[in-house]
Scaffold this active site. Structure first.
Site, PDB file in Angstrom:
ATOM      1  CG  HIS A  68      -0.471   0.232   2.648  1.00 43.45           C
ATOM      2  ND1 HIS A  68      -0.370  -0.797   3.401  1.00 43.45           N
ATOM      3  CD2 HIS A  68      -0.157   1.290   2.995  1.00 43.45           C
ATOM      4  CE1 HIS A  68       0.074  -0.448   4.667  1.00 43.45           C
ATOM      5  NE2 HIS A  68       0.170   0.893   4.398  1.00 43.45           N
ATOM      6  CG  ASP A  99      -0.295  -4.108   2.476  1.00 46.78           C
ATOM      7  OD1 ASP A  99       0.388  -3.377   1.659  1.00 46.78           O
ATOM      8  OD2 ASP A  99      -0.752  -3.584   3.547  1.00 46.78           O
ATOM      9  CB  SER A 178       2.719   1.497   5.878  1.00 43.76           C
ATOM     10  OG  SER A 178       1.889   1.506   6.687  1.00 43.76           O
TER      11      SER A 178
END
Lengths: 481, 499
Positions: A68, A99, A178
């Site tokens: 992402h 992901d 992230s």
């Protein structure tokens, strides 16, 4: 329970500053400029936005991060600690269903002083882990520490459809981090990726554990990513004593019964509803559907999770009271993809006489949020009611660019197209072909039988340039994803 | 979890809790409308109503009361709206000044047209009272007076004007009928759930809804009331016909040219109720209806009514005409003009897959071991509140929305409504709202089927098949039987079955 928060979440807890110095040689900050297509005007390239995430160097001169962080990316720059220069990066492999992504850097100088990180195993519950990254609150490397709270299957919110093993840690999670590594004893034990907002729960952050990471790295060894495989069946618990007796099971606690087998999936034609799954690849299945693995009871799906396209899984089953062994070659069933968030794909559409037709997928449904009940039914039950067999694509009249030629079409917005001039419309391509026919009238019939939309060919031809100019439509169709 | 519908209660609250505002009552000065004589035609009606709890169909919800004003008609009949007395357990009637009370019973009720007539238990109670006459048709712009009662029995009049006359939907949502809208500043007064409206001393209709913001009252007009009162002295109630078609307007010139429609007007048939009069008569999807009973139908579906002007043709078929009447339909099909006679017919409940309402009757259920089975009905779905279409289980909503598309022999939709946890239902307690297809190998098209099939266990098991996961549930038949009494006791269920 509300949904998982936006994806930019990360956790950081440092064990020892000693480690942090070493790890700073592996950690990178990723600046991504992305362009997300606008499904409401599918001909336009979409809005440009930018974001920041973390990543780390792994073996093979590659950088690992979350999918992402780099989804829909148009331009990526990577910064390492102590080096002010931006390095241009490219996406090498991206796995939206778990992901994860791998990046490459064009400039070989980049990897000169970097240290590829090694991976560890699954950390013990309550053991301390440290998370590294670039959360909001500053631009430099940040380190935080927490403990392992829980090991469980979670929905990965990036795709919204896939669930895999995930490890919950009790560190606060913040946007911008992230893709950063979570470390224990100098090894990566996870990649931080999502969490709850403070409104829902405190200190709940999740990392992608190493079994998922290893699977990703192995999948891309052949140069491409093949996605997760699935048995494409559902099963129900077997707690009920009467049900156990009826199915010929003894007093022990094993077995689940197959409820549905989806057509087109891996188990189609091999497993039947009513089969009792006793063992999967030799692991005894408990009556709640779990198997003992990693010193824990995990859903039997974990066995399939670790396999790849073309590999097989062995099921010991009871069919009509008789024990049998089934071998299921695994694949990734496509109908499920309809309900996943899509990335790095262009919206498909056709504009004809000011009528915009689009296939319904998750991105489409999120953009429009249509209330049409038939459309919602076809979308929601696409897999379970096997809608996809008759209708591989749900072609929807999504929008009307008002013009005299379509003055009476408004009531059909979000209707699903059944036929054009008697040709069944199963895909967007079908409708393009039907509109290419030279005929006096185009009769568009919608699902549910109402009146058709009738377009006079001459009127459409005249309206064409007018509509394109008036609404700044740059292209009349796109069939390429 | 499961929400309870507040819709109906809200409407009552709106009527009674609206802020008081100043509005002078305007006297209806027309002859024959003196207070004294009007008082003799009005009765307060207090109805105590109680509805079933669909999530526990063996119990009733707490009773609530609705108060309105009924109009006395010829023959000792008191006219009220059906909603006032729907699910009534006790009806009390009271003279305007509140000096005398008696009780009444429902003589005829039709939820579709939202009307009911009551009969006093003691006819002598009406002695000295004077029935109201029904007025003829009104036009937009005509005046009408809504009547309310003060606590002392005085009549409060509110004068208004008819602002629109059209065919609109009634509260039961099962049909459209003629509807007057009256612009009138009604005051907050107790006992206003149903109010009569008059013109020159004659009844023009019953107020069934009031929109506080727009100061607009919805009135059931005499055209509908007359139809409802038809044959009151004969046991057979003809009811209102229902044609059973859906249509689309035919405004689009491209579509008109394509189907070769030269004449003006016409509507396009898009759907037919499988056993409705139109379908039986042979009208088909894609037919164009040009005229009904010799009256041309315009492109929006209106005809020219001699009394009310341009209104939807369903007023003609459903209200002006009666079940049994034959109406010629002029149809355009494949470029040819046909005349098809349609025999009007009242909606038959047996023809519907899902009941639209269940007033004055208990919902059916069967409990097997702890699994609660019911037939899917609109009131069941409405237990999810006013947003039931999005909040109720979607598969059940789709059944309701697309019921016309189900096979003709589908029968009723039997669902597993919920599971009462017992020793027999271990492992099943999380299941709810899934559709049953078979029990013990026999197909289930009604609760009666299910009850019958349950008497024939297979190898000592009750095997229930569902459309959705888990597809199959198995219970021990003997054990269910043995635990039946305990189940009733634990969950205070008077009976495990009501058919």
């Amino acid at each position: 329970m509300s949904r998982l928060l936006p994806l930019f979440l990360l956790v950081l807890f440092a064990v020892a500053p000693l480690n942090a110095v070493e790890i700073s040689r592996s950690l990178v900050r990723i600046e991504a400029t992305s362009q997300e297509p606008n499904y409401k005007s599918p001909w336009s390239p979409g809005d440009v936005s930018s974001g920041v995430g973390a990543g780390f160097v792994v073996a093979g001169k590659r950088i690992m991060t979350n999918a992402h962080v780099v989804s829909n990316a148009r331009f990526l720059t990577v910064f390492k600690e102590g080096d002010p220069n931006p390095y241009i990066a490219k996406v090498l492999h991206i796995a939206h269903d778990c992901d994860l992504a791998l990046l490459s850097i064009d400039n070989p100088e980049f990897f000169k002083d970097t240290l590829p990180l090694d991976f560890g195993g699954i950390p013990e519950i309550e053991s301390v882990v440290s998370a590294y990254g670039y959360p909001v609150g500053g631009t430099r490397l940040s380190v935080t520490r927490g403990i392992v709270s829980r090991i469980d299957f979670q929905i990965y919110s990036h795709s919204g459809m896939d669930s895999h093993l995930a490890i919950q840690i009790d560190a606060a999670i913040n946007p911008g981090n992230s893709g950063g590594p979570v470390m224990q004893n100098g090894k990566v034990v996870g990649v931080a990726f999502q969490g709850y907002s403070g409104d829902v729960a405190q200190n709940v952050g999740y990392m992608i554990p190493t079994p998922v990471i290893h699977r990703f790295l192995k999948d891309v060894e052949d140069g491409r990513y093949d996605r997760y495989v699935d048995l494409a069946l559902t099963y129900s618990n077997l707690f009920n004593p009467a049900a156990r007796r009826a199915l010929g099971l003894d007093g022990d606690n094993s077995g689940v019964v197959v409820s549905s087998v989806y057509s087109g999936g891996a188990s189609d034609g091999i497993v039947s509803p009513g089969d009792v799954i006793l063992k999967i690849d030799g692991h005894t299945v408990s009556s709640d559907g779990t198997i003992p693995l990693l010193n824990e009871a995990v859903p039997l799906d974990e066995v399939v999770e670790r396999k790849f396209k073309g590999e097989k899984v062995k099921l010991d089953i009871l069919r009509d009271g008789k024990p049998t062994t089934l071998i299921v070659p695994l694949n990734a069933p496509w109908p499920f993809k309809l309900q996943s968030h899509l990335y790095d794909e262009k919206p498909c559409f056709v504009v004809f006489g000011g009528l915009v037709f689009q296939p319904a997928d998750q991105n489409f449904m999120e953009a429009y949020d249509p209330s049409d009940q038939r459309l919602n039914y076809l979308f929601d039950y696409f897999v379970s009611d096997e809608i996809h067999l008759a209708r591989p694509e749900i072609v929807v009249l999504s929008n009307i660019l008002p013009d005299p030629v379509n003055a009476y079409a408004e009531e059909f917005r979000f209707s699903v197209v059944d036929e054009v001039n008697g040709h069944p419309i199963k895909t967007l391509e079908d409708i393009v072909k039907a509109f290419d026919e030279q005929t006096d009238y185009y009769v568009i019939q919608f699902a549910g039988g109402g009146r058709p939309i009738v377009l006079d060919r001459k009127a459409v031809d005249e309206a064409r340039p007018r509509i394109l100019a008036r609404y700044a439509v740059t292209s009349e169709k796109n069939l390429e994803k | 979890m499961k929400a309870i519908s507040l819709q109906r209660i809200l409407w009552v609250a709106l009527l009674f809790l609206c802020p008081l505002w100043v509005a002078s009552a305007i006297a209806d000065t027309a002859p024959g409308a003196s207070d004294a004589s009007l008082s003799q035609s009005l009765l307060r009606v207090n109805s105590t109503n109680q509805v079933y709890e669909f999530f526990q169909p063996w119990i009733k919800k707490p009773p609530f009361s609705r108060r309105g004003i009924g109009a006395l008609l010829d023959g000792g009949r008191i006219l009220v709206t059906a909603e006032l007395v729907a699910n009534s357990t006790f009806i009390e009637i009271e003279k305007p000044a509140g000096t005398q009370k008696s009780s009444a019973v429902v003589e005829r009720i039709d939820y579709q047209c939202n009307l009911a007539v009551l009969r006093p238990v003691d006819l002598a109670f009406l002695e000295g009272m004077k029935p109201l006459d029904l007025n003829g048709p009104l036009r937009v712009g005509d005046e009408a007076t809504v009547l309310q009662l003060e606590p002392n029995g005085d009549i409060a009049r509110t004068l208004g004007r008819i602002t629109s006359i059209s065919v609109g939907s009634y509260p039961a949502e099962s049909g459209s009928f003629l509807l007057f809208k009256l612009g009138a500043p009604l005051q907050q007064r107790d006992g206003s759930f149903t109010l009569p409206a008059i013109n020159k001393g004659r009844l023009i209709g019953m107020v069934m809804r009031y929109d506080l913001r727009n100061q607009s009252a919805d009135i059931v007009p005499t055209a509908v009331i007359r139809h409802f009162l038809q044959g009151l002295d004969s046991p057979a109630y003809p009811g209102f016909g229902r044609l059973g078609i859906s249509f689309a307007q035919l405004r689009d010139p491209q579509l008109r040219r394509f189907i070769g429609l030269q004449e003006p007007g016409g509507i396009y048939v898009t759907d037919l109720a499988p056993r409705g009069p139109a379908s039986i008569a042979g009208i088909k999807k894609r037919d164009v209806i040009l005229a009904v009973d010799g009256l041309p139908i315009d492109q929006d579906g209106n005809y020219e009514d001699p009394d009310y002007g341009r209104i939807l043709f369903s007023h003609l078929t459903n209200t002006v005409k009666y079940p049994g009447d034959v109406l010629p339909f002029k149809i355009l099909r494949d470029g040819k003009i046909l005349e098809i006679p349609v025999t009007m017919q009242a909606a038959n409940r047996e023809d519907s897959i899902i009941d639209e309402h269940l007033f004055d009757e208990p919902p059916k259920y069967v409990i097997l071991g702890g699994l609660v089975f019911m037939e899917l009905s609109r009131p069941y779905l409405k237990e999810w509140g006013s947003k039931w279409t999005s909040n109720a289980p979607q598969r059940l909503v789709y059944y309701d929305v697309f019921q016309n598309e189900l096979p003709a022999d589908r029968g009723r939709i039997v669902i597993l409504s919920q599971v009462l946890p017992t020793s027999d239902t271990i492992g099943y307690q999380d299941l709810d709202n899934i559709v049953v297809t078979k029990l013990n190998g026999r197909s289930v098209k009604s609760l009666a089927d299910l009850s019958e099939a349950a008497k024939q266990p297979v190898d000592g098991f009750q095997k229930i098949e569902f459309e959705e996961d888990p597809k199959l549930l198995i219970l021990d038949a003997a054990s269910i039987e043995a635990h039946a009494e305990t189940l009733k006791e634990h969950y205070a269920i008077p009976s495990l079955e009501r058919l």
